[in-house]
Enzyme design. Structure first.
Site, mmCIF file in Angstrom:
data_model
loop_
_atom_site.group_PDB
_atom_site.id
_atom_site.type_symbol
_atom_site.label_atom_id
_atom_site.label_comp_id
_atom_site.label_asym_id
_atom_site.label_seq_id
_atom_site.Cartn_x
_atom_site.Cartn_y
_atom_site.Cartn_z
ATOM 1 N NE ARG A 139 -2.048 -2.303 3.145
ATOM 2 C CZ ARG A 139 -2.444 -2.791 4.332
ATOM 3 N NH1 ARG A 139 -3.554 -2.345 4.879
ATOM 4 N NH2 ARG A 139 -1.730 -3.702 4.955
ATOM 5 C CB THR A 205 1.139 -11.700 10.528
ATOM 6 O OG1 THR A 205 -0.244 -12.080 10.504
ATOM 7 C CG2 THR A 205 1.261 -10.319 9.927
ATOM 8 C CG ASN A 354 -1.148 -0.588 6.932
ATOM 9 O OD1 ASN A 354 -0.280 -1.421 7.154
ATOM 10 N ND2 ASN A 354 -2.206 -0.437 7.696
ATOM 11 C CE LYS A 478 34.842 20.444 -0.154
ATOM 12 N NZ LYS A 478 35.566 19.948 -1.325
ATOM 13 C CE1 TYR A 493 32.576 25.676 -1.863
ATOM 14 C CE2 TYR A 493 34.493 26.046 -3.255
ATOM 15 C CZ TYR A 493 33.699 25.193 -2.518
ATOM 16 O OH TYR A 493 34.019 23.866 -2.402
ATOM 17 C CG ASN A 504 37.186 40.913 7.025
ATOM 18 O OD1 ASN A 504 36.061 40.511 7.295
ATOM 19 N ND2 ASN A 504 37.419 41.877 6.164
HETATM 20 C C1 UD1 Z 1 -2.143 -6.732 10.678
HETATM 21 C C2 UD1 Z 1 -3.144 -7.617 11.425
HETATM 22 C C3 UD1 Z 1 -4.394 -6.802 11.715
HETATM 23 C C4 UD1 Z 1 -4.030 -5.565 12.506
HETATM 24 C C5 UD1 Z 1 -2.969 -4.758 11.790
HETATM 25 C C6 UD1 Z 1 -2.477 -3.674 12.705
HETATM 26 C C7 UD1 Z 1 -2.764 -9.878 10.660
HETATM 27 C C8 UD1 Z 1 -3.266 -10.985 9.812
HETATM 28 N N1 UD1 Z 1 -3.458 -8.757 10.646
HETATM 29 O O1 UD1 Z 1 -2.752 -6.396 9.442
HETATM 30 O O2 UD1 Z 1 -5.311 -7.598 12.463
HETATM 31 O O3 UD1 Z 1 -5.183 -4.795 12.716
HETATM 32 O O4 UD1 Z 1 -1.839 -5.575 11.445
HETATM 33 O O5 UD1 Z 1 -1.637 -2.797 12.036
HETATM 34 O O6 UD1 Z 1 -1.778 -10.043 11.326
HETATM 35 N N2 UD1 Z 1 4.695 -9.285 7.666
HETATM 36 C C9 UD1 Z 1 5.674 -10.255 7.522
HETATM 37 N N3 UD1 Z 1 5.429 -11.313 6.729
HETATM 38 C C10 UD1 Z 1 4.269 -11.486 6.048
HETATM 39 C C11 UD1 Z 1 3.267 -10.492 6.193
HETATM 40 C C12 UD1 Z 1 3.512 -9.425 7.003
HETATM 41 O O7 UD1 Z 1 6.740 -10.153 8.114
HETATM 42 O O8 UD1 Z 1 4.138 -12.490 5.353
HETATM 43 C C13 UD1 Z 1 4.962 -8.127 8.531
HETATM 44 C C14 UD1 Z 1 4.928 -6.807 7.795
HETATM 45 O O9 UD1 Z 1 6.208 -6.444 7.315
HETATM 46 C C15 UD1 Z 1 4.408 -5.848 8.867
HETATM 47 C C16 UD1 Z 1 3.586 -6.729 9.772
HETATM 48 O O10 UD1 Z 1 3.943 -8.069 9.485
HETATM 49 O O11 UD1 Z 1 5.455 -5.274 9.609
HETATM 50 C C17 UD1 Z 1 2.090 -6.534 9.563
HETATM 51 O O12 UD1 Z 1 1.792 -6.762 8.208
HETATM 52 P P1 UD1 Z 1 0.712 -5.904 7.443
HETATM 53 O O13 UD1 Z 1 0.627 -6.393 6.057
HETATM 54 O O14 UD1 Z 1 0.971 -4.471 7.660
HETATM 55 O O15 UD1 Z 1 -0.605 -6.365 8.235
HETATM 56 P P2 UD1 Z 1 -2.002 -5.673 8.209
HETATM 57 O O16 UD1 Z 1 -2.722 -6.085 7.001
HETATM 58 O O17 UD1 Z 1 -1.842 -4.245 8.471
HETATM 59 CA CA CA Z 2 -0.053 -2.992 9.039
#
Ligand code: UD1
Ligand code: CA
Length: 598
Positions: A139, A205, A354, A478, A493, A504
């Site tokens: 996003r 996640t 996001n 610089k 400069y 001066n």
């Molecule tokens: C997630 C939560 C959502 C919560 C929101 C809060 C889940 C499924 N959803 O959604 O409930 O409200 O955060 O901000 O967890 N990441 C990985 N590997 C992956 C996917 C993501 O490491 O495969 C990391 C991303 O880099 C990020 C974090 O996990 O730092 C969250 O991922 P993101 O895609 O932002 O989750 P949301 O859709 O915002």
């Molecule tokens: Ca997020």
């Protein structure tokens, strides 16, 4: 101040209440029950004793009770009627998780902590952090990983790690994947307190957490799981959350907050009694569920014994085809475990970033917080909402910061300094009593005490000014050192120059430091006086007390206390202008031959 004290005290009261009930500790925990010391018993408020549901933690701060108090627009879903997206026990899909080997550094156990565990007082369980940083962040519509985007001077993910550290969590495992090398470098891969796990494909996640499973092998404490996109998270909030979790005795605690516009976030679904039953992602939610304003912040504390094994039962049977960490809540609830919710009252702090709009909002929040902290410490802001001071910048008291100023990176500002409107200072230090007039650009420079800079000066890397030096408008420096009290007040400069004390530098002086191939140095000793519009063709040395006449081009060293003058002698032709100048109009000036003009 007050609220911090409150949140620290509340869990203690909670523990006291619980002690009276003496619930046996859950057998499934890997740690033996820890005897809790008797705490002062307080009389529970009547409202606290109404609900006695399994995932209700009676002593939780009021704010964390469910919406049954009626303040939330939350449809209530009994756990029994909610559709399950889980595979039956046993069908664990373990084979899908083969890509957790980290190619950049061998996967090992948890990193070493500076201070060993935190069990000294017999009550605290060890906590390690797991930071999810493998996603790209679609996003953001960016070429670089979302977590690398800077917020108030640091990549987003570093704020998260910094917050865990300041909250007393000594060790962290960071899960990386998208742009792994860059993310690892931005976080600082030389740090022994950090380990990295690799998630090859971003499958959600929950999958990311499972990629760190090897790091957690044999670990018996709590795991603080954090999304990497929470740059505004405060250490004190994490501390309060850890207190809450410890007192709740639930194997999982979740941080929630209430938003007027909860779009984009996972919604917290509670049952009729107000207890947490599950999290539903927006893409999977029914219209009714979307109306819920309580959201999941992406901050969890989980007993390590209740993390990976149950999480493996989560499937990717959902709208995004991902393995959601959030499914762990329903899995544990269905196993009859309690899940506690800690509701945080300041959404701004716990909202995941996001997109670019949220990125700007997070930066704004951090700048506002920094200004507030500095004002508390004795720094003045003419307009704190229009000032940008990065998280790690230090500013001394009685300094005044004008609107539009940007103090960035590792900048250190002394006391009694004035930073003019629109000036930008990066990775520099400014001594006490110095005045930076409006619209200066200063980077990697050291400015001493009681100097005056600008307006419209450009101090580039390697500039170093001793006390009482002056750099005026339209002056660029610089790799240049100015000694005490030396001045270059206009249109100049100075590059690769060493300037002594009390010199001066006249208006329009240029050090010609570059011959097209290499750079050369100009040395200007103490008390040299340079007249206006002078070129100093480097390498060249003007010895102590030398005097350079205006308009000179100096190509050879000038001995001490001598005058150097290298301009053409002036010629005067009397009455020439009467004959050939504009005054000569009407006397055939249109036809006069060009060669007759001198
Ligand atoms: C997630 C939560 C959502 C919560 C929101 C809060 C889940 C499924 N959803 O959604 O409930 O409200 O955060 O901000 O967890 N990441 C990985 N590997 C992956 C996917 C993501 O490491 O495969 C990391 C991303 O880099 C990020 C974090 O996990 O730092 C969250 O991922 P993101 O895609 O932002 O989750 P949301 O859709 O915002
Ligand atoms: Ca997020």
């Amino acid at each position: 101040m007050v609220s911090r004290k409150k949140s620290a005290r509340r869990p203690a009261r909670a523990a006291a209440r619980r002690n009276r009930k003496t619930k046996p500790r859950r057998a499934a925990r890997s740690l033996p029950a820890i005897p809790r010391p008797a705490l002062p018993v307080t009389i529970p408020r009547p409202s606290m004793s109404i609900v006695r549901q399994p995932n209700h933690f009676p002593g939780a701060p009021d704010a964390n009770h469910g919406p049954h108090h009626g303040q939330l627009n939350t449809p209530l879903h009994p756990t029994a009627t909610s559709g399950s997206s889980f595979a039956p026990r046993g069908a664990e899909g373990r084979g899908n998780l083969a890509n957790s080997a980290y190619p950049l550094r061998p996967v090992g156990p948890l990193p070493e902590a500076d201070k060993p565990g935190r069990r000294r007082d017999g009550q605290k369980r060890e906590v390690c952090a797991l930071v999810l940083a493998a996603g790209l962040g679609k996003r953001m519509h960016s070429r670089s990983s979302k977590l690398l985007h800077q917020v108030a001077g640091r990549p987003m993910v570093r704020h998260v790690i910094e917050a865990t550290r300041q909250a007393g969590v000594a060790r962290a495992v960071v899960i990386i994947g998208s742009q792994a090398e860059e993310v690892r470098r931005a976080i600082g891969d030389g740090d022994k307190r950090l380990a990295f796990a690799f998630q090859k494909e971003q499958r959600g996640t929950g999958h990311a957490v499972l990629c760190a499973e090897r790091h957690l092998r044999g670990y018996e404490g709590d795991v603080l799981i954090l999304n990497g996109d929470l740059p505004a998270l405060r250490p004190r909030t994490l501390r309060a959350f850890m207190e809450f979790h410890r007192a709740s005795e639930a194997p999982l605690s979740l941080m929630t907050t209430v938003l007027e516009d909860p779009r984009g976030y996972g919604r917290v679904i509670r049952n009729y009694a107000g207890d947490l039953s599950r999290i539903v992602e927006e893409t999977d939610a029914t219209r009714e569920e979307r109306e819920t304003q309580e959201i999941n912040c992406g901050i969890y504390l989980v007993d390590a014994a209740h993390l990976c094994k149950p999480l493996k039962r989560a499937t990717s049977n959902n709208a995004q085809g991902e393995i959601y960490l959030t499914d762990l809540i329903e899995i544990l609830r269905k196993d009859g475990r309690t899940v506690a919710a800690y509701r945080h009252e300041e959404p701004e702090e716990v909202l995941g970033v996001n997109d670019r709009r949220e990125l700007a909002a997070a930066a704004r929040a951090l700048y506002r917080r920094k200004a507030r902290d500095l004002m508390t410490a004795g720094v003045s802001f003419i307009d704190p909402d229009r000032t940008y001071v990065d998280a790690q910048v230090k500013v001394g008291r009685d300094t005044i910061i004008e609107p539009g100023a940007m103090l960035l990176g590792d900048t250190i500002i002394g006391e009694d300094v004035r930073i003019g409107a629109g000036s930008r200072v990066l990775d520099s230090s400014i001594g006490d009593g110095t005045e930076i007039l409006p619209y200066c650009v200063i980077g990697e420079a050291r400015i001493g005490r009681a100097c005056r800079i600008g307006p419209f000066a450009h101090l580039r890397p390697g500039t170093s000014l001793d006390e009482e030096a002056r750099i005026g408008n339209f002056v660029e420096t610089k790799k240049t050192h100015l000694g005490k009290g030396s001045k270059a007040n206009h249109l100049t400069y100075l590059g690769d120059a060493e300037i002594g004390r009390g010199a001066n530098i006249g208006a329009g002086t240029i050090t010609c430091n570059y011959d097209g191939v290499s750079k050369h140095r100009t040395i200007i000793e103490d008390e040299v006086f340079i007249g206006s519009d002078t070129q100093l063709v480097a390498p060249v040395r003007l010895k102590r007390g030398a005097f350079i006449a205006a308009g000179s081009t100096i190509t050879r060293d000038v001995p001490a206390h001598s005058l150097a003058l290298s301009r053409a002698r002036q010629t005067v032709k009397e009455n020439w202008a009467r004959r050939f100048g504009p005054q000569a109009k009407g006397k055939g000036s249109d036809t006069r031959p060009a060669k007759r003009r001198p």
